[in-house]
Design a protein around this motif. Structure first.
Motif, PDB file in Angstrom:
ATOM      1  N   GLY A  19       0.815  -1.203   0.000  1.00 11.40           N
ATOM      2  CA  GLY A  19       0.000   0.000   0.000  1.00 11.40           C
ATOM      3  C   GLY A  19       0.858   1.266   0.000  1.00 11.40           C
ATOM      4  N   ILE A  20       0.185   2.379  -0.238  1.00 12.58           N
ATOM      5  CA  ILE A  20       0.897   3.662  -0.311  1.00 12.58           C
ATOM      6  C   ILE A  20       1.251   4.117   1.092  1.00 12.58           C
ATOM      7  CG2 ILE A  20       0.684   6.086  -0.967  1.00 12.58           C
ATOM      8  CD1 ILE A  20      -1.153   5.233  -3.207  1.00 12.58           C
ATOM      9  N   LYS A  21       2.540   4.329   1.309  1.00 11.32           N
ATOM     10  CA  LYS A  21       3.039   4.828   2.588  1.00 11.32           C
ATOM     11  C   LYS A  21       3.999   5.969   2.302  1.00 11.32           C
ATOM     12  CE  LYS A  21       2.486   0.462   4.917  1.00 11.32           C
ATOM     13  NZ  LYS A  21       3.089  -0.656   5.604  1.00 11.32           N
ATOM     14  N   VAL A  22       4.096   6.879   3.243  1.00 12.93           N
ATOM     15  CA  VAL A  22       4.920   8.079   3.070  1.00 12.93           C
ATOM     16  C   VAL A  22       6.391   7.747   2.792  1.00 12.93           C
ATOM     17  CG1 VAL A  22       5.711  10.202   4.199  1.00 12.93           C
ATOM     18  CG2 VAL A  22       3.337   9.481   4.430  1.00 12.93           C
ATOM     19  N   PRO A  23       7.020   6.801   3.498  1.00 16.84           N
ATOM     20  CA  PRO A  23       8.438   6.524   3.184  1.00 16.84           C
ATOM     21  C   PRO A  23       8.666   6.040   1.750  1.00 16.84           C
ATOM     22  CG  PRO A  23       7.844   5.526   5.276  1.00 16.84           C
ATOM     23  CD  PRO A  23       6.587   6.040   4.666  1.00 16.84           C
ATOM     24  N   TYR A  24       7.729   5.263   1.216  1.00 22.17           N
ATOM     25  CA  TYR A  24       7.874   4.777  -0.159  1.00 22.17           C
ATOM     26  C   TYR A  24       7.762   5.926  -1.158  1.00 22.17           C
ATOM     27  CZ  TYR A  24       7.180   0.130   1.857  1.00 22.17           C
ATOM     28  OH  TYR A  24       7.296  -1.008   2.606  1.00 22.17           O
ATOM     29  N   ILE A  25       6.784   6.802  -0.949  1.00 26.13           N
ATOM     30  CA  ILE A  25       6.607   7.945  -1.847  1.00 26.13           C
ATOM     31  C   ILE A  25       7.798   8.881  -1.753  1.00 26.13           C
ATOM     32  CG2 ILE A  25       5.133   9.939  -2.379  1.00 26.13           C
ATOM     33  CD1 ILE A  25       3.888   7.237  -3.079  1.00 26.13           C
ATOM     34  N   LEU A  26       8.271   9.127  -0.547  1.00 26.21           N
ATOM     35  CA  LEU A  26       9.429   9.998  -0.355  1.00 26.21           C
ATOM     36  C   LEU A  26      10.668   9.399  -1.015  1.00 26.21           C
ATOM     37  CD1 LEU A  26      10.428  12.600   0.992  1.00 26.21           C
ATOM     38  CD2 LEU A  26      10.960  11.249   3.006  1.00 26.21           C
ATOM     39  N   SER A  27      10.846   8.099  -0.873  1.00 29.65           N
ATOM     40  CA  SER A  27      11.988   7.418  -1.518  1.00 29.65           C
ATOM     41  C   SER A  27      11.889   7.501  -3.037  1.00 29.65           C
ATOM     42  CB  SER A  27      12.052   5.965  -1.084  1.00 29.65           C
ATOM     43  OG  SER A  27      12.238   5.866   0.296  1.00 29.65           O
ATOM     44  N   LEU A  28      10.670   7.325  -3.565  1.00 28.11           N
ATOM     45  CA  LEU A  28      10.483   7.438  -5.013  1.00 28.11           C
ATOM     46  C   LEU A  28      10.848   8.833  -5.513  1.00 28.11           C
ATOM     47  CD1 LEU A  28       7.175   5.543  -5.862  1.00 28.11           C
ATOM     48  CD2 LEU A  28       9.410   5.157  -6.842  1.00 28.11           C
ATOM     49  N   VAL A  29      10.428   9.858  -4.786  1.00 29.69           N
ATOM     50  CA  VAL A  29      10.739  11.233  -5.190  1.00 29.69           C
ATOM     51  C   VAL A  29      12.243  11.478  -5.145  1.00 29.69           C
ATOM     52  CG1 VAL A  29      10.465  13.655  -4.513  1.00 29.69           C
ATOM     53  CG2 VAL A  29       8.481  12.154  -4.565  1.00 29.69           C
ATOM     54  N   ILE A  30      12.903  10.997  -4.099  1.00 27.04           N
ATOM     55  CA  ILE A  30      14.360  11.196  -3.974  1.00 27.04           C
ATOM     56  C   ILE A  30      15.106  10.484  -5.100  1.00 27.04           C
ATOM     57  CG2 ILE A  30      16.366  10.622  -2.548  1.00 27.04           C
ATOM     58  CD1 ILE A  30      14.579  11.203  -0.103  1.00 27.04           C
ATOM     59  N   VAL A  31      14.733   9.235  -5.386  1.00 29.88           N
ATOM     60  CA  VAL A  31      15.394   8.490  -6.460  1.00 29.88           C
ATOM     61  C   VAL A  31      15.116   9.155  -7.806  1.00 29.88           C
ATOM     62  CG1 VAL A  31      15.452   6.276  -7.678  1.00 29.88           C
ATOM     63  CG2 VAL A  31      15.429   6.323  -5.199  1.00 29.88           C
ATOM     64  N   GLU A  32      13.914   9.658  -7.986  1.00 28.39           N
ATOM     65  CA  GLU A  32      13.575  10.348  -9.233  1.00 28.39           C
ATOM     66  C   GLU A  32      14.425  11.606  -9.417  1.00 28.39           C
ATOM     67  OE1 GLU A  32      11.013  10.501 -12.628  1.00 28.39           O
ATOM     68  OE2 GLU A  32      10.760   9.117 -10.965  1.00 28.39           O
ATOM     69  N   ILE A  33      14.595  12.371  -8.367  1.00 22.36           N
ATOM     70  CA  ILE A  33      15.424  13.584  -8.442  1.00 22.36           C
ATOM     71  C   ILE A  33      16.882  13.218  -8.720  1.00 22.36           C
ATOM     72  CG2 ILE A  33      16.344  15.510  -7.076  1.00 22.36           C
ATOM     73  CD1 ILE A  33      13.553  15.673  -5.767  1.00 22.36           C
ATOM     74  N   LEU A  34      17.389  12.212  -8.022  1.00 20.95           N
ATOM     75  CA  LEU A  34      18.771  11.772  -8.273  1.00 20.95           C
ATOM     76  C   LEU A  34      18.945  11.265  -9.706  1.00 20.95           C
ATOM     77  CD1 LEU A  34      19.594   9.945  -4.926  1.00 20.95           C
ATOM     78  CD2 LEU A  34      20.500  12.126  -5.727  1.00 20.95           C
ATOM     79  N   GLY A  35      17.922  10.580 -10.212  1.00 26.79           N
ATOM     80  CA  GLY A  35      17.984  10.098 -11.596  1.00 26.79           C
ATOM     81  C   GLY A  35      18.003  11.231 -12.599  1.00 26.79           C
ATOM     82  N   ILE A  36      17.210  12.260 -12.352  1.00 31.33           N
ATOM     83  CA  ILE A  36      17.186  13.416 -13.253  1.00 31.33           C
ATOM     84  C   ILE A  36      18.512  14.159 -13.182  1.00 31.33           C
ATOM     85  CG2 ILE A  36      16.107  15.668 -13.637  1.00 31.33           C
ATOM     86  CD1 ILE A  36      13.451  14.344 -12.808  1.00 31.33           C
ATOM     87  N   LEU A  37      19.116  14.232 -11.996  1.00 31.95           N
ATOM     88  CA  LEU A  37      20.415  14.865 -11.884  1.00 31.95           C
ATOM     89  C   LEU A  37      21.528  14.041 -12.554  1.00 31.95           C
ATOM     90  CD1 LEU A  37      20.292  16.168  -8.204  1.00 31.95           C
ATOM     91  CD2 LEU A  37      20.128  17.513 -10.300  1.00 31.95           C
ATOM     92  N   THR A  38      21.334  12.740 -12.613  1.00 32.21           N
ATOM     93  CA  THR A  38      22.310  11.867 -13.256  1.00 32.21           C
ATOM     94  C   THR A  38      22.206  11.933 -14.780  1.00 32.21           C
ATOM     95  OG1 THR A  38      22.239  10.363 -11.390  1.00 32.21           O
ATOM     96  CG2 THR A  38      23.142   9.491 -13.425  1.00 32.21           C
ATOM     97  N   ARG A  39      20.987  11.862 -15.260  1.00 31.31           N
ATOM     98  CA  ARG A  39      20.761  11.859 -16.700  1.00 31.31           C
ATOM     99  C   ARG A  39      19.416  12.537 -16.969  1.00 31.31           C
ATOM    100  NH1 ARG A  39      22.014   6.968 -20.618  1.00 31.31           N
ATOM    101  NH2 ARG A  39      24.064   7.837 -20.288  1.00 31.31           N
ATOM    102  N   GLN A  40      19.386  13.496 -17.888  1.00 34.77           N
ATOM    103  CA  GLN A  40      18.161  14.269 -18.130  1.00 34.77           C
ATOM    104  C   GLN A  40      17.037  13.412 -18.689  1.00 34.77           C
ATOM    105  OE1 GLN A  40      19.366  17.492 -20.640  1.00 34.77           O
ATOM    106  NE2 GLN A  40      19.818  18.810 -18.899  1.00 34.77           N
ATOM    107  N   GLN A  41      17.344  12.363 -19.416  1.00 41.67           N
ATOM    108  CA  GLN A  41      16.310  11.518 -20.009  1.00 41.67           C
ATOM    109  C   GLN A  41      15.643  10.617 -18.990  1.00 41.67           C
ATOM    110  OE1 GLN A  41      19.484  11.582 -21.091  1.00 41.67           O
ATOM    111  NE2 GLN A  41      19.484  12.228 -23.211  1.00 41.67           N
ATOM    112  N   PHE A  42      16.069  10.658 -17.748  1.00 46.53           N
ATOM    113  CA  PHE A  42      15.520   9.777 -16.729  1.00 46.53           C
ATOM    114  C   PHE A  42      14.038  10.027 -16.604  1.00 46.53           C
ATOM    115  CE2 PHE A  42      14.843   8.141 -12.433  1.00 46.53           C
ATOM    116  CZ  PHE A  42      15.544   6.966 -12.490  1.00 46.53           C
TER     117      PHE A  42
END
Length: 111
Positions: free
Chosen positions: A88-111
């Motif tokens: 189910g949707i929990k705050v730590p999972y959503i927060l982790s997804l956002v952090i990984v997404e930001i790190l991915g965009i900083l790594t490569r723009q096509q992320f």
């Protein structure tokens, strides 16, 4: 850290770091297989081995480009998405997804 070294040391250090990222990615893939195949240990190992020894995956994970880090981030996103589907949707999972997404965009723009 290795900017002042010669070309051989810099390329070797980047490739060594790529191997570490590859092994972390294999660990994440194993965690994904544990979620998909809860009871069957053979299928857990089979999925992990099939993915980790794919020639294109190995080729993309040993370069000096940001591909190994991008592959790791994509695997982490798949793992977190599976956890959201199962638990189910929990705050730590959503927060982790956002952090990984930001790190991915900083790594490569096509992320």
């Amino acid at each position: 850290m290795f900017y002042d070294g010669d070309l051989f040391s810099r390329v070797y250090s980047v490739r060594l770091f790529s191997i570490i990222l590859y092994l972390l990615n294999v660990l994440v893939i194993f965690k994904i297989s544990k979620i998909i195949f809860k009871k069957d240990n053979f299928l857990k190992a089979s999925l992990t081995i099939l993915i980790s020894f794919m020639p294109m995956f190995i080729f993309a994970s040993t370069g000096v480009l940001p591909d190994p880090l991008t592959n790791l981030f994509f695997s982490i996103i798949i793992l977190l998405s599976l956890k959201i589907l199962v638990k189910g949707i929990k705050v730590p999972y959503i927060l982790s997804l956002v952090i990984v997404e930001i790190l991915g965009i900083l790594t490569r723009q096509q992320f």
